[in-house]
Design a protein around this motif. Structure first.
Motif, PDB file in Angstrom:
ATOM      1  N   ASP A 116      27.403  37.638  30.372  1.00 34.32           N
ATOM      2  CA  ASP A 116      27.314  36.223  30.731  1.00 34.32           C
ATOM      3  C   ASP A 116      27.422  35.971  32.232  1.00 34.32           C
ATOM      4  O   ASP A 116      27.598  34.829  32.661  1.00 34.32           O
ATOM      5  CB  ASP A 116      28.398  35.427  30.011  1.00 34.32           C
ATOM      6  N   LEU A 117      27.334  37.020  33.035  1.00 30.82           N
ATOM      7  CA  LEU A 117      27.371  36.934  34.499  1.00 30.82           C
ATOM      8  C   LEU A 117      28.691  36.410  35.041  1.00 30.82           C
ATOM      9  O   LEU A 117      28.754  35.954  36.187  1.00 30.82           O
ATOM     10  CB  LEU A 117      26.203  36.092  35.037  1.00 30.82           C
ATOM     11  N   ARG A 118      29.770  36.502  34.269  1.00 35.08           N
ATOM     12  CA  ARG A 118      31.069  36.159  34.844  1.00 35.08           C
ATOM     13  C   ARG A 118      31.363  37.108  36.007  1.00 35.08           C
ATOM     14  O   ARG A 118      31.295  38.326  35.866  1.00 35.08           O
ATOM     15  CB  ARG A 118      32.180  36.288  33.817  1.00 35.08           C
ATOM     16  N   PRO A 119      31.665  36.581  37.197  1.00 30.75           N
ATOM     17  CA  PRO A 119      31.895  37.460  38.342  1.00 30.75           C
ATOM     18  C   PRO A 119      33.192  38.261  38.210  1.00 30.75           C
ATOM     19  O   PRO A 119      34.205  37.729  37.746  1.00 30.75           O
ATOM     20  CB  PRO A 119      31.973  36.489  39.529  1.00 30.75           C
ATOM     21  N   PHE A 120      33.128  39.501  38.615  1.00 32.21           N
ATOM     22  CA  PHE A 120      34.334  40.313  38.771  1.00 32.21           C
ATOM     23  C   PHE A 120      34.728  40.366  40.253  1.00 32.21           C
ATOM     24  O   PHE A 120      35.846  40.044  40.608  1.00 32.21           O
ATOM     25  CB  PHE A 120      34.107  41.734  38.252  1.00 32.21           C
ATOM     26  N   LYS A 121      33.792  40.766  41.096  1.00 27.98           N
ATOM     27  CA  LYS A 121      34.105  40.828  42.524  1.00 27.98           C
ATOM     28  C   LYS A 121      32.827  40.615  43.340  1.00 27.98           C
ATOM     29  O   LYS A 121      31.778  41.171  43.030  1.00 27.98           O
ATOM     30  CB  LYS A 121      34.712  42.174  42.900  1.00 27.98           C
ATOM     31  N   GLU A 122      32.954  39.793  44.390  1.00 28.05           N
ATOM     32  CA  GLU A 122      31.925  39.688  45.421  1.00 28.05           C
ATOM     33  C   GLU A 122      32.545  40.136  46.738  1.00 28.05           C
ATOM     34  O   GLU A 122      33.647  39.721  47.087  1.00 28.05           O
ATOM     35  CB  GLU A 122      31.418  38.255  45.559  1.00 28.05           C
ATOM     36  N   ARG A 151      39.281  40.037  56.415  1.00 24.27           N
ATOM     37  CA  ARG A 151      39.895  40.899  57.411  1.00 24.27           C
ATOM     38  C   ARG A 151      38.927  41.110  58.577  1.00 24.27           C
ATOM     39  O   ARG A 151      37.739  41.368  58.369  1.00 24.27           O
ATOM     40  CB  ARG A 151      40.265  42.265  56.800  1.00 24.27           C
ATOM     41  N   SER A 152      39.450  40.981  59.783  1.00 23.47           N
ATOM     42  CA  SER A 152      38.657  41.239  60.981  1.00 23.47           C
ATOM     43  C   SER A 152      39.596  41.409  62.164  1.00 23.47           C
ATOM     44  O   SER A 152      40.640  40.772  62.225  1.00 23.47           O
ATOM     45  CB  SER A 152      37.687  40.083  61.252  1.00 23.47           C
ATOM     46  N   ASP A 153      39.199  42.250  63.098  1.00 19.00           N
ATOM     47  CA  ASP A 153      40.021  42.410  64.296  1.00 19.00           C
ATOM     48  C   ASP A 153      39.726  41.342  65.339  1.00 19.00           C
ATOM     49  O   ASP A 153      40.491  41.166  66.283  1.00 19.00           O
ATOM     50  CB  ASP A 153      39.831  43.806  64.904  1.00 19.00           C
ATOM     51  N   ASP A 154      38.603  40.605  65.199  1.00 21.45           N
ATOM     52  CA  ASP A 154      38.261  39.543  66.143  1.00 21.45           C
ATOM     53  C   ASP A 154      38.375  38.143  65.554  1.00 21.45           C
ATOM     54  O   ASP A 154      38.673  37.191  66.274  1.00 21.45           O
ATOM     55  CB  ASP A 154      36.823  39.719  66.643  1.00 21.45           C
ATOM     56  N   TYR A 155      38.104  37.997  64.273  1.00 23.15           N
ATOM     57  CA  TYR A 155      37.925  36.681  63.681  1.00 23.15           C
ATOM     58  C   TYR A 155      39.072  36.259  62.772  1.00 23.15           C
ATOM     59  O   TYR A 155      38.948  35.289  62.031  1.00 23.15           O
ATOM     60  CB  TYR A 155      36.592  36.643  62.917  1.00 23.15           C
ATOM     61  N   GLY A 156      40.179  36.979  62.810  1.00 20.73           N
ATOM     62  CA  GLY A 156      41.344  36.574  62.042  1.00 20.73           C
ATOM     63  C   GLY A 156      41.385  37.204  60.662  1.00 20.73           C
ATOM     64  O   GLY A 156      40.479  37.914  60.234  1.00 20.73           O
ATOM     65  N   ASN A 157      42.468  36.911  59.954  1.00 17.98           N
ATOM     66  CA  ASN A 157      42.705  37.426  58.613  1.00 17.98           C
ATOM     67  C   ASN A 157      43.215  36.292  57.741  1.00 17.98           C
ATOM     68  O   ASN A 157      43.911  35.398  58.223  1.00 17.98           O
ATOM     69  CB  ASN A 157      43.742  38.550  58.642  1.00 17.98           C
ATOM     70  N   SER A 158      42.877  36.332  56.467  1.00 14.29           N
ATOM     71  CA  SER A 158      43.337  35.279  55.569  1.00 14.29           C
ATOM     72  C   SER A 158      43.442  35.804  54.152  1.00 14.29           C
ATOM     73  O   SER A 158      42.790  36.791  53.786  1.00 14.29           O
ATOM     74  CB  SER A 158      42.379  34.072  55.603  1.00 14.29           C
ATOM     75  N   ASP A 159      44.275  35.129  53.350  1.00  6.55           N
ATOM     76  CA  ASP A 159      44.443  35.430  51.932  1.00  6.55           C
ATOM     77  C   ASP A 159      44.570  34.108  51.189  1.00  6.55           C
ATOM     78  O   ASP A 159      45.156  33.151  51.694  1.00  6.55           O
ATOM     79  CB  ASP A 159      45.691  36.270  51.694  1.00  6.55           C
ATOM     80  N   ALA A 160      44.024  34.075  49.977  1.00  9.93           N
ATOM     81  CA  ALA A 160      44.123  32.877  49.148  1.00  9.93           C
ATOM     82  C   ALA A 160      44.138  33.288  47.688  1.00  9.93           C
ATOM     83  O   ALA A 160      43.634  34.363  47.325  1.00  9.93           O
ATOM     84  CB  ALA A 160      42.963  31.927  49.420  1.00  9.93           C
ATOM     85  N   SER A 161      44.699  32.422  46.841  1.00 10.11           N
ATOM     86  CA  SER A 161      44.728  32.662  45.404  1.00 10.11           C
ATOM     87  C   SER A 161      44.575  31.339  44.687  1.00 10.11           C
ATOM     88  O   SER A 161      45.179  30.333  45.097  1.00 10.11           O
ATOM     89  CB  SER A 161      46.036  33.341  45.002  1.00 10.11           C
ATOM     90  N   PHE A 162      43.769  31.306  43.632  1.00  8.99           N
ATOM     91  CA  PHE A 162      43.565  30.089  42.865  1.00  8.99           C
ATOM     92  C   PHE A 162      43.048  30.461  41.488  1.00  8.99           C
ATOM     93  O   PHE A 162      42.756  31.628  41.212  1.00  8.99           O
ATOM     94  CB  PHE A 162      42.596  29.134  43.589  1.00  8.99           C
ATOM     95  N   THR A 163      42.927  29.480  40.602  1.00 12.10           N
ATOM     96  CA  THR A 163      42.539  29.720  39.219  1.00 12.10           C
ATOM     97  C   THR A 163      41.029  29.691  39.064  1.00 12.10           C
ATOM     98  O   THR A 163      40.354  28.826  39.627  1.00 12.10           O
ATOM     99  CB  THR A 163      43.178  28.668  38.291  1.00 12.10           C
ATOM    100  N   TYR A 164      40.516  30.620  38.287  1.00 16.16           N
ATOM    101  CA  TYR A 164      39.073  30.702  38.036  1.00 16.16           C
ATOM    102  C   TYR A 164      38.629  29.629  37.045  1.00 16.16           C
ATOM    103  O   TYR A 164      39.295  29.400  36.029  1.00 16.16           O
ATOM    104  CB  TYR A 164      38.721  32.077  37.491  1.00 16.16           C
ATOM    105  N   ARG A 165      37.525  28.974  37.340  1.00 22.02           N
ATOM    106  CA  ARG A 165      36.932  27.994  36.441  1.00 22.02           C
ATOM    107  C   ARG A 165      35.867  28.695  35.614  1.00 22.02           C
ATOM    108  O   ARG A 165      34.893  29.230  36.164  1.00 22.02           O
ATOM    109  CB  ARG A 165      36.312  26.842  37.230  1.00 22.02           C
ATOM    110  N   ALA A 166      36.023  28.699  34.313  1.00 18.94           N
ATOM    111  CA  ALA A 166      35.103  29.410  33.428  1.00 18.94           C
ATOM    112  C   ALA A 166      33.661  28.986  33.686  1.00 18.94           C
ATOM    113  O   ALA A 166      33.357  27.795  33.797  1.00 18.94           O
ATOM    114  CB  ALA A 166      35.469  29.164  31.966  1.00 18.94           C
ATOM    115  N   GLY A 167      32.776  29.964  33.788  1.00 22.45           N
ATOM    116  CA  GLY A 167      31.361  29.705  33.999  1.00 22.45           C
ATOM    117  C   GLY A 167      30.930  29.659  35.446  1.00 22.45           C
ATOM    118  O   GLY A 167      29.728  29.660  35.730  1.00 22.45           O
ATOM    119  N   ALA A 168      31.868  29.619  36.388  1.00 18.06           N
ATOM    120  CA  ALA A 168      31.505  29.549  37.803  1.00 18.06           C
ATOM    121  C   ALA A 168      30.940  30.893  38.277  1.00 18.06           C
ATOM    122  O   ALA A 168      31.285  31.956  37.758  1.00 18.06           O
ATOM    123  CB  ALA A 168      32.709  29.164  38.648  1.00 18.06           C
ATOM    124  N   VAL A 169      30.072  30.814  39.270  1.00 22.35           N
ATOM    125  CA  VAL A 169      29.467  32.012  39.855  1.00 22.35           C
ATOM    126  C   VAL A 169      29.694  31.993  41.364  1.00 22.35           C
ATOM    127  O   VAL A 169      29.993  30.958  41.951  1.00 22.35           O
ATOM    128  CB  VAL A 169      27.954  32.092  39.553  1.00 22.35           C
TER     129      VAL A 169
END
Length: 302
Positions: A126-132, A160-178
């Motif tokens: 069903d094309l549910r994403p695992f990782k991009e 991740r980047s040595d010039d452009y900064g670093n960031s982390d985020a976490s949120f809930t997956y919406r079923a069917g989203a791509v």
């Protein structure tokens, strides 16, 4: 760096676009995609679909008016993926049948060469994403971005980047989203036999879900290097601007041309100020043979 995609102006409100709570159920979206395409025996031949395209753009990487041309390489292959470990299933890892797709290219600008590579793993059913993931190099810095949907329905995003900064985020997956880099395969898999249009949601790496409408336009003829072939045009219109993999800009709509045979090969992609047109396609186990020996019209690596 581009990694969000274009979307159409829906008849639904912007509240639907950004404000809905994400469901926790992992429900397949079976009425959206043509399962005969997703599960076709074509994907079981132990080879990858490799396709190469020419991109023409009216602007450079800095947004200035310019005649820009470059070659894009892509592949789609089926393999087993381990969602818990977020990697290809090898050895004792338990895997799920998945599509792995990639789009990659390099373009020049003065002293700089910009290398861009996208890879997506998504469930075959069903094309549910695992990782991009995205990697880039521009002579200034490396960049790595990742959006991973884990079995607990949590999305973990990082940059991740040595010039452009670093960031982390976490949120809930919406079923069917791509994810944005899935859209070429999504456009090919959409089933319009019962519905003239579908509503999708595109998951961006900041946790935003952007609504999109997918609509089948009239049939057309694609005049490519191998001759004229019948095609269908699938228009995606986005409710808010999203980044394109090939335009370096956020866009609000684009049209995908797909073949009408069982493979539904992507033939062309059009958006505001850019076009991506098929040059050549082969099926190849590129990991065990030199695909460049088989290509007739593509002479340079993307």
């Amino acid at each position: 760096m581009p990694h969000r995609f274009p979307m159409l102006v829906l008849l639904t409100s912007l509240a639907l676009l950004l404000g809905c709570a994400a469901p926790t159920a992992d429900a397949p979206v079976s009425d959206t995609y043509d399962t005969s395409f997703l599960t076709s025996a074509l994907w079981d031949d132990g080879q990858a679909e490799m396709a190469f395209y020419e991109v023409t753009r009216g602007h450079n990487v800095y947004g200035e008016d310019a005649d820009v041309r470059f070659t894009v390489g892509t592949y789609v292959v089926k393999h087993d993926y381990a969602p818990a470990e977020q990697t290809k299933a090898t050895g004792d890892l338990e895997g799920v049948s998945a599509f792995k797709s990639s789009l990659f290219y390099a373009l020049e600008s003065g002293s700089y060469e910009h290398k861009r590579n996208y890879v997506v793993n998504a469930r075959q059913a069903d094309l549910r994403p695992f990782k991009e993931s995205f990697t880039g190099y521009d002579w200034c810095s490396n960049v790595y971005r990742e959006v991973a949907v884990h079995p607990d329905m949590q999305v973990r995003a990082m940059m991740r980047s040595d010039d452009y900064g670093n960031s982390d985020a976490s949120f809930t997956y919406r079923a069917g989203a791509v994810t944005p880099a899935q859209l070429p395969l999504v456009a090919r898999a959409l089933d319009f036999s019962a519905d003239a249009a579908h509503t999708l949601h595109v998951l961006l790496d900041d946790g935003t879900y952007v609504a999109a409408e997918a609509r089948l336009l009239e049939e057309a003829t694609f005049d490519g290097p191998a001759g004229a072939v019948p095609a269908e045009q699938v228009q995606l219109t986005y409710a808010a601007p999203v980044p394109s993999m090939i335009s370096d800009r956020e866009v609000t709509d684009e049209t995908y041309w797909r073949g009408t045979d069982d493979a539904r090969l992507l033939l062309k992609l059009e958006g505001a100020g850019y076009t991506m047109t098929l040059i050549e396609q082969v099926r190849s186990p590129y990991w065990s043979e030199n695909v460049w020996d088989r290509l007739e019209r593509v002479t340079e690596r993307p």
